[in-house]
Design a protein around this motif. Structure first.
Motif, PDB file in Angstrom:
ATOM      1  N   LEU A 221       0.836  -1.207   0.000  1.00  0.00           N
ATOM      2  CA  LEU A 221       0.000   0.000   0.000  1.00  0.00           C
ATOM      3  C   LEU A 221       0.868   1.253   0.000  1.00  0.00           C
ATOM      4  CD1 LEU A 221      -2.904  -0.967   2.411  1.00  0.00           C
ATOM      5  CD2 LEU A 221      -2.929  -0.824  -0.074  1.00  0.00           C
ATOM      6  N   LEU A 285      -3.712   0.128  -8.639  1.00  0.00           N
ATOM      7  CA  LEU A 285      -4.820  -0.752  -8.237  1.00  0.00           C
ATOM      8  C   LEU A 285      -4.342  -2.197  -8.128  1.00  0.00           C
ATOM      9  CD1 LEU A 285      -7.938   0.689 -10.057  1.00  0.00           C
ATOM     10  CD2 LEU A 285      -7.048   1.141  -7.782  1.00  0.00           C
ATOM     11  N   ARG A 292      -3.963  -7.231  -0.925  1.00  0.00           N
ATOM     12  CA  ARG A 292      -5.073  -7.886  -0.225  1.00  0.00           C
ATOM     13  C   ARG A 292      -5.061  -9.384  -0.468  1.00  0.00           C
ATOM     14  NH1 ARG A 292      -8.799  -3.667   0.885  1.00  0.00           N
ATOM     15  NH2 ARG A 292      -7.654  -1.854   0.200  1.00  0.00           N
TER      16      ARG A 292
ATOM     17  N   LEU B 104     -22.876   5.277   6.377  1.00  0.00           N
ATOM     18  CA  LEU B 104     -23.984   4.639   7.120  1.00  0.00           C
ATOM     19  C   LEU B 104     -24.563   3.498   6.288  1.00  0.00           C
ATOM     20  CD1 LEU B 104     -25.985   7.568   8.739  1.00  0.00           C
ATOM     21  CD2 LEU B 104     -24.849   5.678   9.913  1.00  0.00           C
ATOM     22  N   LEU B 106     -23.095   1.845   3.906  1.00  0.00           N
ATOM     23  CA  LEU B 106     -22.121   0.758   3.778  1.00  0.00           C
ATOM     24  C   LEU B 106     -22.024  -0.057   5.056  1.00  0.00           C
ATOM     25  CD1 LEU B 106     -18.958   1.970   1.844  1.00  0.00           C
ATOM     26  CD2 LEU B 106     -20.560   0.153   1.274  1.00  0.00           C
ATOM     27  N   THR B 120     -14.294  -2.624  -0.341  1.00  0.00           N
ATOM     28  CA  THR B 120     -12.992  -2.749  -0.999  1.00  0.00           C
ATOM     29  C   THR B 120     -12.860  -1.708  -2.099  1.00  0.00           C
ATOM     30  OG1 THR B 120     -13.238  -5.101  -0.629  1.00  0.00           O
ATOM     31  CG2 THR B 120     -11.403  -4.407  -1.998  1.00  0.00           C
ATOM     32  N   GLU B 123     -11.989   1.617  -0.718  1.00  0.00           N
ATOM     33  CA  GLU B 123     -10.597   1.703  -0.288  1.00  0.00           C
ATOM     34  C   GLU B 123      -9.662   1.786  -1.486  1.00  0.00           C
ATOM     35  OE1 GLU B 123      -9.818  -1.467   2.447  1.00  0.00           O
ATOM     36  OE2 GLU B 123     -11.302  -0.672   3.843  1.00  0.00           O
ATOM     37  N   LEU B 124     -10.000   1.072  -2.567  1.00  0.00           N
ATOM     38  CA  LEU B 124      -9.170   1.138  -3.772  1.00  0.00           C
ATOM     39  C   LEU B 124      -9.193   2.546  -4.360  1.00  0.00           C
ATOM     40  CD1 LEU B 124      -9.917  -2.181  -5.677  1.00  0.00           C
ATOM     41  CD2 LEU B 124      -7.900  -1.550  -4.382  1.00  0.00           C
ATOM     42  N   PRO B 185     -13.463   8.961  -0.850  1.00  0.00           N
ATOM     43  CA  PRO B 185     -13.121   7.604  -0.419  1.00  0.00           C
ATOM     44  C   PRO B 185     -12.493   7.570   0.969  1.00  0.00           C
ATOM     45  CG  PRO B 185     -12.355   7.981  -2.653  1.00  0.00           C
ATOM     46  CD  PRO B 185     -12.817   9.303  -2.128  1.00  0.00           C
ATOM     47  N   ASN B 302      -3.969  17.547  11.476  1.00  0.00           N
ATOM     48  CA  ASN B 302      -3.697  16.128  11.616  1.00  0.00           C
ATOM     49  C   ASN B 302      -3.575  15.669  13.047  1.00  0.00           C
ATOM     50  OD1 ASN B 302      -2.733  13.647  10.060  1.00  0.00           O
ATOM     51  ND2 ASN B 302      -2.828  15.338   8.601  1.00  0.00           N
ATOM     52  N   ARG B 306      -5.830  12.752  14.663  1.00  0.00           N
ATOM     53  CA  ARG B 306      -5.270  11.513  15.212  1.00  0.00           C
ATOM     54  C   ARG B 306      -5.750  11.308  16.633  1.00  0.00           C
ATOM     55  NH1 ARG B 306      -3.204   8.607  11.048  1.00  0.00           N
ATOM     56  NH2 ARG B 306      -2.744  10.198   9.531  1.00  0.00           N
ATOM     57  N   ARG B 310      -8.003   8.162  17.692  1.00  0.00           N
ATOM     58  CA  ARG B 310      -7.455   7.223  18.663  1.00  0.00           C
ATOM     59  C   ARG B 310      -8.365   7.123  19.876  1.00  0.00           C
ATOM     60  NH1 ARG B 310      -2.067   8.845  19.794  1.00  0.00           N
ATOM     61  NH2 ARG B 310      -1.779   8.335  17.616  1.00  0.00           N
ATOM     62  N   GLY B 316      -7.945   0.127  13.700  1.00  0.00           N
ATOM     63  CA  GLY B 316      -8.089  -1.301  13.432  1.00  0.00           C
ATOM     64  C   GLY B 316      -6.995  -1.909  12.597  1.00  0.00           C
ATOM     65  N   SER B 317      -7.304  -2.123  11.336  1.00  0.00           N
ATOM     66  CA  SER B 317      -6.477  -2.959  10.493  1.00  0.00           C
ATOM     67  C   SER B 317      -5.286  -2.198   9.935  1.00  0.00           C
ATOM     68  CB  SER B 317      -7.321  -3.468   9.345  1.00  0.00           C
ATOM     69  OG  SER B 317      -7.757  -2.378   8.581  1.00  0.00           O
ATOM     70  N   VAL B 318      -4.375  -2.971   9.357  1.00  0.00           N
ATOM     71  CA  VAL B 318      -3.238  -2.385   8.666  1.00  0.00           C
ATOM     72  C   VAL B 318      -3.726  -1.505   7.518  1.00  0.00           C
ATOM     73  CG1 VAL B 318      -1.309  -2.953   7.175  1.00  0.00           C
ATOM     74  CG2 VAL B 318      -1.662  -4.215   9.272  1.00  0.00           C
ATOM     75  N   ALA B 319      -4.760  -1.969   6.829  1.00  0.00           N
ATOM     76  CA  ALA B 319      -5.257  -1.224   5.672  1.00  0.00           C
ATOM     77  C   ALA B 319      -5.761   0.147   6.095  1.00  0.00           C
ATOM     78  CB  ALA B 319      -6.352  -2.003   4.964  1.00  0.00           C
ATOM     79  N   VAL B 321      -4.768   1.922   8.528  1.00  0.00           N
ATOM     80  CA  VAL B 321      -3.614   2.772   8.818  1.00  0.00           C
ATOM     81  C   VAL B 321      -3.126   3.398   7.524  1.00  0.00           C
ATOM     82  CG1 VAL B 321      -1.199   2.783   9.528  1.00  0.00           C
ATOM     83  CG2 VAL B 321      -2.875   1.511  10.849  1.00  0.00           C
TER      84      VAL B 321
END
Lengths: 303, 324
Positions: A221, A285, A292, B104, B106, B120, B123-124, B185, B302, B306, B310, B316-319, B321
């Motif tokens: 990423l 992409l 993923r 909401l 989603l 997904t 996020e993409l 996004p 920022n 943060r 926090r 949560g996830s790595v994604a 972050v």
């Protein structure tokens, strides 16, 4: 209870309950209509949100695909009016700059990520906070930083672009790495400690392998984010219309081609820009989807 | 998670036995952290140091002067600070209701299967390079704005006085709209994460009391997620404030304060990128100073975001972050 209160004088609690039920019953129609309208608006907003995003992708696809020819991938950029121009120099530049940035930031980011995951002192707190904040610093500032700190001494060069891009990637890799490493079951490393392993061995043989899916996701990423950046490159690699594989010289990159050509009045250059945009978008992409998929794959392998 | 249990016994012995004492290992980690800290300090020092000449020759008030004219040695940043705030404001006015509504939907309304797919996709989309949005804006949207959107707003809302001037396509409106599409996004992805971690018991409790679907969302989910949503909002704002190339392509680049939403304008970032090539001396220092102002705004926004995200406890996830 209700049977007991049947003949007794009005029970205040029961009275109150009846009252509330009455209000609820009286307003249920209104509340339901209201709810339907509000929920409907949420759906409409979702559709509104999806439209421009889909439009960007479809538009880029429709305009970019016709630009993809053999020459597009094998020829360097050429001035307007000269046929068969491509972006080969930009592809090469983006790959080389991305590779240098990745090769430096992943080990460094992992070390710093391990440090953050294993420390709780004020120094770690400060570094964690600055990493968080650095991910939000406008990317143009990293370009200015590269210019001030390095271009003034060494002149425009591909590796300075990699430096600026790396400054954007580094905090992302650090924090993603930390999150992944902290997610590893502490029992695993405790078991290692119980066997008398040194911390270095535990990190190398237990923690890092277990955290690998998360680390790879974070790294890919970060790469995807880095190679798409334009502003930092404008200050550092300058652009180069000739093929240049030497990172100590000014280089070309895909985002630069898109940026420079998009404000040109010539149709053929704009078509090249669309082709480059499609290529860059696909690469980003694919890196995202790949990360993923790979993370899921590695997770399944473990089981 | 048995990370190493599937490996045959003794496999480790085929690897190198290179190891480090605990102290040495710790030292290497500290070096890693220290290198990053040094880079951050070097970064801050470079920008501050290089913009100092602007402050010493022009005094502190130059930031809020409204004339930018290098020939007259005037480098007021006010038009660009305003341009930055205005484009960001347009983007966020659009992004907040639409982003929140989508998040909401989603998190709570979309069927499970579509939820993963759409989530997904969002996020993409946060990862699409900004220059692609810029190219789309200047080639596809600018003519559309010139021919349809701007005339429509002028004839319908012309009485507000916000839409005076020629329909040029590029300008505040288009820049704000592009920023809206770009931050959407981010806004949706983070808000959805924050909304999804609202405890199920609370949602179910409200439903058991007879609340309608909207009442549950409005009275339980939104208040519970408030801090995190504010964080998402501020992060998206930070992204809009600092966006450079996409805005530079569609804002029209004027050095004057805009008097209408259709006027060309400029932001701090677009000022820097457009004038950097020919600048020298005080002008260059003033551009670095503009960078410093941008940095100050960005850092403030920022750190607040943060802290809020926090506090809401949804890191949560790595994604997530990486998206943030």
């Amino acid at each position: 209870m209700t049977t007991l209160s049947f003949d007794s004088p009005a029970d205040p609690i029961l009275e109150r309950r009846r009252q509330i039920q009455g209000i609820a019953k009286a307003t249920v129609g209104r509340r339901k209509t209201y709810s339907r309208v509000a929920i409907g608006i949420c759906w409409v907003f979702l559709v509104i949100a999806v439209i421009p995003l889909v439009a960007v992708i479809l538009y880029t696809l429709a305009k970019g695909l016709p630009a993809w020819s053999t020459g597009f991938f094998t020829q360097p950029t050429k001035p307007e009016g000269i046929p068969n121009g491509g972006v080969w120099n930009a592809i090469l530049g983006t790959v080389i700059i991305g590779a240098i940035a990745t090769a430096v930031t992943i080990p460094l980011g992992l070390l710093a990520g391990l440090f953050l995951a294993e420390s709780d002192g004020w120094a770690a707190g400060a570094i964690r906070f600055s990493a968080d904040v650095m991910t939000g610093v406008p990317s143009i500032l990293m370009g200015i930083f590269g210019y001030i700190a390095l271009v003034r001494t060494f002149g425009y060069a591909g590796w300075i672009g990699a430096f600026s891009i790396g400054m954007i990637m580094l905090p992302v890799i650090m924090r993603a790495g930390e999150t992944a490493i902290r997610g590893v079951d502490p029992h695993l490393s405790e078991a290692g400690l119980a066997l008398g392993a040194r911390k270095f061995m535990i990190a190398r043989r237990i923690v890092l392998p277990a955290a690998l899916p998360g680390i790879i996701t974070g790294a890919l990423l970060a790469i995807a984010r880095g190679v798409g950046e334009t502003a930092p490159l404008l200050f550092t690699i300058f652009g180069n219309q000739y093929l240049q594989a030497n990172p100590t010289k000014p280089m070309e990159a895909l985002p630069l081609v898109i940026y420079n050509y998009s404000s040109q009045p010539y149709a053929d250059l704009i078509q090249i820009a669309w082709g480059a945009a499609l290529l860059l978008m696909s690469a980003v992409l694919i890196l995202n989807i790949g990360s993923r998929w790979l993370a899921g794959f590695l997770q399944r392998e473990r089981r | 998670m048995a990370a190493t249990s599937s490996e045959p016994l003794g496999r480790g012995q085929r690897h190198s036995r290179f190891s480090l004492p605990n102290g040495g290992y710790r030292a290497i980690l500290i070096v890693g952290g220290a290198i990053f800290a040094a880079l951050v300090i070097w970064f801050l020092y470079s920008i501050v140091n290089q913009s100092r000449p602007a402050f010493s020759t022009l005094g502190f008030s130059w930031i809020f002067q409204k004339t930018w004219n290098p020939n007259l040695k005037k480098f007021g940043l006010l038009p660009f600070i305003l341009g930055t705030l205005e484009t960001t404001a347009i983007a966020m006015v659009l992004a907040v209701p639409i982003g929140l509504g989508s998040a909401l939907a989603l998190a709570y309304l979309v069927p499970q299967r579509a939820k993963v797919l759409l989530g997904t996709a969002v996020e993409l989309l946060a990862a699409v390079p900004s220059v692609v949005y810029g190219l789309w804006g200047v080639i596809a949207l600018a003519p559309l704005f010139r021919e349809y959107v701007e005339p429509f707003f002028s004839s319908t809302f012309g009485w507000t006085g916000l839409f005076n001037g020629a329909d040029s396509g590029v300008g505040l409106m288009l820049a704000g709209s592009i920023l809206f599409v770009m931050v959407l996004p981010t806004m949706v992805a983070i808000s959805r994460d924050v909304l999804a971690v609202v405890p199920k018991e609370q949602v179910e409790g409200a439903m058991a009391l007879g609340a309608t679907q909207w009442q549950v969302l409005r009275k339980v989910v939104l208040p519970e997620a408030r801090a995190g949503l504010l964080g998402a909002f501020i992060l998206a704002t930070g992204r809009a404030l600092g966006e450079t190339v996409a805005v530079a392509l569609v804002i029209g680049n004027s050095d004057y304060i805009a008097h209408s939403l259709k006027s060309p304008s400029a932001t701090l970032a677009s000022l820097i990128i457009n004038n950097f090539g020919e600048a020298s001396g005080t002008e260059l220092a003033a551009l670095f100073g503009a960078g410093l102002v941008l940095l100050a705004i960005g850092l403030t926004v920022n750190s607040v975001a943060r802290a809020l995200v926090r506090r809401s406890g949804s890191s949560g996830s790595v994604a997530s972050v990486a998206v943030a």
